[in-house]
Design a protein around this motif. Structure first.
Motif, PDB file in Angstrom:
ATOM      1  N   GLN A  38      12.098   9.317   3.411  1.00 56.80           N
ATOM      2  CA  GLN A  38      12.099   8.605   2.135  1.00 56.80           C
ATOM      3  C   GLN A  38      10.884   7.692   1.984  1.00 56.80           C
ATOM      4  O   GLN A  38      10.546   7.284   0.873  1.00 56.80           O
ATOM      5  CB  GLN A  38      13.382   7.793   2.001  1.00 56.80           C
ATOM      6  N   ARG A  39      10.232   7.386   3.107  1.00 54.34           N
ATOM      7  CA  ARG A  39       9.074   6.490   3.046  1.00 54.34           C
ATOM      8  C   ARG A  39       7.836   7.169   2.475  1.00 54.34           C
ATOM      9  O   ARG A  39       6.880   6.479   2.101  1.00 54.34           O
ATOM     10  CB  ARG A  39       8.791   5.939   4.447  1.00 54.34           C
ATOM     11  N   HIS A  61       6.433   8.226  -0.307  1.00 57.03           N
ATOM     12  CA  HIS A  61       6.725   8.050  -1.727  1.00 57.03           C
ATOM     13  C   HIS A  61       5.448   7.604  -2.445  1.00 57.03           C
ATOM     14  O   HIS A  61       4.672   6.808  -1.907  1.00 57.03           O
ATOM     15  CB  HIS A  61       7.827   6.992  -1.898  1.00 57.03           C
ATOM     16  N   ALA A 119       5.053   5.654  -5.068  1.00 62.55           N
ATOM     17  CA  ALA A 119       5.076   4.323  -5.674  1.00 62.55           C
ATOM     18  C   ALA A 119       4.950   3.231  -4.610  1.00 62.55           C
ATOM     19  O   ALA A 119       5.786   3.136  -3.710  1.00 62.55           O
ATOM     20  CB  ALA A 119       6.362   4.132  -6.466  1.00 62.55           C
ATOM     21  N   SER A 129       5.467   0.087  -4.941  1.00 62.98           N
ATOM     22  CA  SER A 129       6.584  -0.851  -5.025  1.00 62.98           C
ATOM     23  C   SER A 129       7.793  -0.335  -4.257  1.00 62.98           C
ATOM     24  O   SER A 129       8.509  -1.107  -3.607  1.00 62.98           O
ATOM     25  CB  SER A 129       6.966  -1.089  -6.490  1.00 62.98           C
ATOM     26  N   ARG A 130       8.018   0.977  -4.331  1.00 66.91           N
ATOM     27  CA  ARG A 130       9.125   1.581  -3.597  1.00 66.91           C
ATOM     28  C   ARG A 130       8.890   1.493  -2.090  1.00 66.91           C
ATOM     29  O   ARG A 130       9.805   1.185  -1.313  1.00 66.91           O
ATOM     30  CB  ARG A 130       9.278   3.044  -4.027  1.00 66.91           C
ATOM     31  N   LYS A 142       9.514  -2.046  -0.910  1.00 60.27           N
ATOM     32  CA  LYS A 142      10.937  -2.344  -0.874  1.00 60.27           C
ATOM     33  C   LYS A 142      11.590  -1.727   0.371  1.00 60.27           C
ATOM     34  O   LYS A 142      12.342  -2.394   1.091  1.00 60.27           O
ATOM     35  CB  LYS A 142      11.601  -1.818  -2.144  1.00 60.27           C
ATOM     36  N   LEU A 143      11.279  -0.462   0.638  1.00 65.98           N
ATOM     37  CA  LEU A 143      11.880   0.214   1.789  1.00 65.98           C
ATOM     38  C   LEU A 143      11.365  -0.348   3.109  1.00 65.98           C
ATOM     39  O   LEU A 143      12.090  -0.366   4.105  1.00 65.98           O
ATOM     40  CB  LEU A 143      11.598   1.714   1.718  1.00 65.98           C
TER      41      LEU A 143
END
Length: 360
Positions: free
Chosen positions: A95-96, A98, A100, A102-103, A106-107
């Motif tokens: 999932q890392r 990504h 974005a 910002s995403r 956050k993660l």
């Protein structure tokens, strides 16, 4: 960066073997994450993947950890891993990747990654690629033995009996085998000069679809399913290891089961997925393949195949499964998750505790 080893850099690799090599080896757990070579020159840090692509932007928390824990100027080979409780979690790690920022930020705070070091390739102005592994390992432990989380030094042992025990025990913590590295070998970039012994099990799965091969009208992969406790056929992965001759033969073998459309198929809804929907289903666009065509052809879920797999990641096969044989003696509805072997739980903290006691 002013280091004795420069980017791009292709790390040393391992080839799969069936039996654990016995003589002159250093054994390490096979970590289930992203291979990563760390380059640090003062405040400059680069994280380079196995495919020589930059990972730096995806793991800002590791960049800061590298500056805090690793030597001022160094090149370190290792693995980025993600944990969930007492186990590694490759799904969460994926999932890392990504687009974005910002995403990612956050993660990085919610699910921080760890880096496990297993080879020291350079320190200051000195490179160690020509040194035997035994010397490189001694330097690694001497220089990084005192690092703190999220940086770790992999355990290692030259004892064959220990390697066999690790192979059985560590799977319960989400690791997927053991790496055997010849102690007298130099570091050989982009060469399979080490050995990996991975778990392999078999499962009987329903074949509910297939994808065409990129080269033309032959089968690229089989889409596999297992029934859950609610009687729903779940997509668990693909089998794709075929010769070109076998791919052509499969077109004929699957023809009687082809469906004209998706109406009535257990995965009917998945055929209409878009880039904005979950990437766990057969037709979805994944972050790894980008715009690659993942369209699939529906089959009546009546065929059963035996496949070999190494591990599960959640409710799916961790890697591509290997076709073994058709199981004409099995009914599709008997292909459930209950047949899968569950590894004995093992606490990841015991593996993250540092170098093997013999070396500490």
């Amino acid at each position: 960066m002013d280091l004795p080893i420069s980017l791009p850099f292709a790390p040393m690799l391992a080839k799969a073997v069936k039996a654990m090599p016995e003589a002159g080896m250093l054994y390490e757990p096979k970590w289930d994450g992203f291979r990563c070579v760390v380059f640090r020159d003062g405040d400059e840090v680069e994280l380079s993947s196995r495919g020589e692509k930059p990972l730096t932007r995806y793991f800002p928390e590791l960049v800061e950890a590298v500056k805090r824990e690793l030597p001022e100027r160094c090149v370190v080979d290792g693995e980025i891993v993600m944990r969930r409780g007492a186990r590694l979690d490759f799904d969460r790690l994926q999932q890392r990747i990504h687009p974005a920022a910002s995403r990612i930020e956050k993660l990085s705070e919610e699910t921080p990654a760890s880096f496990v070091a297993f080879d020291l390739l350079a320190l200051g102005d000195e490179a160690f690629l020509d040194d035997p592994l035994a010397d490189r390992r001694a330097r690694l432990v001497a220089e990084l033995g005192g690092v703190e989380a999220p940086i770790h030094v992999t355990p290692a042992s030259d004892a064959y009996a220990t390697a066999l025990r690790w192979f059985d025990e560590f799977e319960g913590a989400g690791l997927d085998g053991v790496i055997a590295k010849p102690l007298d070998r130099p570091y050989e970039p982009d060469k399979r000069a080490q050995f990996k012994v991975k778990h392999e099990r078999t499962a009987d799965c329903v074949v509910a679809g297939f994808r065409w091969h990129k080269s033309g009208p032959i089968v690229g992969s089989l889409l596999l399913g297992l029934y859950n406790d609610a009687g729903v056929l779940q997509h668990v992965g693909v089998a794709a290891s075929f010769t070109m001759k076998r791919r052509a033969e499969l077109v004929e073998e699957l023809a009687p089961y082809r469906m004209e459309d998706f109406a009535g198929h257990p995965w009917e809804g998945w055929a209409r997925q878009t880039e904005d929907t979950a990437d766990r289903m057969p037709g979805a666009v994944s972050r790894w393949t980008g715009k690659k065509d993942l369209a699939w052809m529906a089959l009546r879920p009546e065929l059963v195949v035996e496949v070999a797999y190494d591990a599960m990641e959640g409710d799916r096969f961790r890697h591509t499964a290997r076709f073994r044989r058709w199981r004409t003696d099995r009914r599709p509805e008997t292909c459930t998750y209950e047949q899968l072997e569950e590894p004995v739980a093992y606490d990841l903290d015991h593996i993250f505790s540092g170098p093997h006691p013999k070396e500490a």
